[in-house]
Design a protein around this motif. Sequence first.
Motif, mmCIF file in Angstrom:
data_model
loop_
_atom_site.group_PDB
_atom_site.id
_atom_site.type_symbol
_atom_site.label_atom_id
_atom_site.label_comp_id
_atom_site.label_asym_id
_atom_site.label_seq_id
_atom_site.Cartn_x
_atom_site.Cartn_y
_atom_site.Cartn_z
ATOM 1 N N ARG A 30 -11.199 16.804 -8.225
ATOM 2 C CA ARG A 30 -10.184 17.758 -7.745
ATOM 3 C C ARG A 30 -10.776 18.681 -6.679
ATOM 4 N N LEU A 31 -12.023 19.089 -6.877
ATOM 5 C CA LEU A 31 -12.701 19.955 -5.909
ATOM 6 C C LEU A 31 -12.849 19.231 -4.564
ATOM 7 N N ARG A 32 -13.257 17.966 -4.597
ATOM 8 C CA ARG A 32 -13.381 17.192 -3.351
ATOM 9 C C ARG A 32 -12.027 17.047 -2.662
ATOM 10 N N GLU A 33 -10.983 16.758 -3.456
ATOM 11 C CA GLU A 33 -9.648 16.603 -2.876
ATOM 12 C C GLU A 33 -9.164 17.905 -2.252
ATOM 13 N N ALA A 34 -9.418 19.040 -2.913
ATOM 14 C CA ALA A 34 -9.010 20.337 -2.367
ATOM 15 C C ALA A 34 -9.756 20.634 -1.069
ATOM 16 N N LYS A 35 -11.056 20.323 -1.036
ATOM 17 C CA LYS A 35 -11.835 20.549 0.181
ATOM 18 C C LYS A 35 -11.328 19.657 1.309
ATOM 19 N N ASP A 36 -11.045 18.394 0.992
ATOM 20 C CA ASP A 36 -10.515 17.479 2.004
ATOM 21 C C ASP A 36 -9.171 17.974 2.537
ATOM 22 N N LYS A 37 -8.305 18.448 1.634
ATOM 23 C CA LYS A 37 -6.994 18.949 2.061
ATOM 24 C C LYS A 37 -7.153 20.180 2.943
ATOM 25 N N GLN A 38 -8.064 21.079 2.571
ATOM 26 C CA GLN A 38 -8.301 22.278 3.366
ATOM 27 C C GLN A 38 -8.801 21.908 4.769
ATOM 28 N N GLU A 39 -9.742 20.986 4.835
ATOM 29 C CA GLU A 39 -10.268 20.560 6.139
ATOM 30 C C GLU A 39 -9.183 19.877 6.973
ATOM 31 N N PHE A 40 -8.355 19.050 6.318
ATOM 32 C CA PHE A 40 -7.284 18.373 7.043
ATOM 33 C C PHE A 40 -6.252 19.374 7.542
ATOM 34 N N ASP A 41 -5.875 20.351 6.701
ATOM 35 C CA ASP A 41 -4.909 21.372 7.128
ATOM 36 C C ASP A 41 -5.458 22.187 8.296
ATOM 37 N N ALA A 42 -6.744 22.542 8.256
ATOM 38 C CA ALA A 42 -7.348 23.282 9.362
ATOM 39 C C ALA A 42 -7.338 22.443 10.636
ATOM 40 N N PHE A 43 -7.616 21.154 10.507
ATOM 41 C CA PHE A 43 -7.574 20.261 11.670
ATOM 42 C C PHE A 43 -6.166 20.199 12.250
ATOM 43 N N MET A 44 -5.169 20.056 11.385
ATOM 44 C CA MET A 44 -3.784 19.978 11.867
ATOM 45 C C MET A 44 -3.353 21.295 12.503
ATOM 46 N N ASP A 45 -3.766 22.441 11.943
ATOM 47 C CA ASP A 45 -3.434 23.734 12.535
ATOM 48 C C ASP A 45 -4.066 23.872 13.920
ATOM 49 N N ASP A 46 -5.343 23.471 14.042
ATOM 50 C CA ASP A 46 -6.009 23.520 15.349
ATOM 51 C C ASP A 46 -5.319 22.618 16.349
ATOM 52 N N ARG A 47 -4.920 21.464 15.892
ATOM 53 C CA ARG A 47 -4.242 20.508 16.779
ATOM 54 C C ARG A 47 -2.878 21.046 17.219
ATOM 55 N N ALA A 48 -2.157 21.684 16.285
ATOM 56 C CA ALA A 48 -0.852 22.254 16.615
ATOM 57 C C ALA A 48 -1.014 23.414 17.598
ATOM 58 N N ARG A 49 -2.048 24.244 17.390
ATOM 59 C CA ARG A 49 -2.286 25.353 18.309
ATOM 60 C C ARG A 49 -2.639 24.846 19.703
ATOM 61 N N ALA A 50 -3.399 23.783 19.765
ATOM 62 C CA ALA A 50 -3.797 23.232 21.065
ATOM 63 C C ALA A 50 -2.611 22.598 21.781
ATOM 64 N N ALA A 51 -1.681 22.045 21.040
ATOM 65 C CA ALA A 51 -0.530 21.374 21.642
ATOM 66 C C ALA A 51 0.588 22.346 22.006
ATOM 67 N N LYS A 52 0.609 23.542 21.390
ATOM 68 C CA LYS A 52 1.679 24.517 21.632
ATOM 69 C C LYS A 52 1.539 25.095 23.034
ATOM 70 N N PRO A 53 2.629 25.116 23.803
ATOM 71 C CA PRO A 53 2.545 25.721 25.144
ATOM 72 C C PRO A 53 2.309 27.228 25.027
ATOM 73 N N THR A 54 1.469 27.731 25.898
ATOM 74 C CA THR A 54 1.107 29.150 25.835
ATOM 75 C C THR A 54 2.028 30.016 26.688
ATOM 76 N N GLY A 55 2.966 29.402 27.349
ATOM 77 C CA GLY A 55 3.863 30.178 28.205
ATOM 78 C C GLY A 55 3.375 30.218 29.631
#
Length: 142
Positions: free
Chosen positions: A107-132
């Motif tokens: 469960r600890l490994r799965e939680a760490k993997d999910k946290q890392e994946f969510d951080a990756f997706m957030d970074d990717r979404a921030r990079a793709a979002k137009p800044t205006g």
Amino acid sequence: MTTATAAPLSWLGRAEAWLDNRGKGAWIAAMILGFIAFWPIGLALLAYMIWSKRMFNGSCRKGRQSRHRHYHAAMKSSGNSAFDAYKAETLRRLEEEQEAFEAFLQRLREAKDKQEFDAFMDDRARAAKPTGDDGNATSEPA
């Protein structure tokens, strides 16, 4: 002349026993050092390791056999029924604790993997979002 030939054999035998006591890693290190010093020495050690089956006698297999042997020794009756019942209960409890701990680690490994994946997706979404800022430089009227 037999003493002259016996001395190198005993030296080689002692070296072989020394490497065997230290495991497969020592044999591999000796082979690599042999290649570095003089390549035919390394090649000879590699051939010897393969010929004597030292290359493929995995320590994992030995460990499994050893654990299997210890398990059977632990389950052997001592002749004292009260002690055997206590031992069986203790072993059962330890197995349950081990299973619970392994489940916790999973469960600890799965939680760490999910946290890392969510951080990756957030970074990717921030990079793709137009800044205006579309990158066009406009000059303000003076």
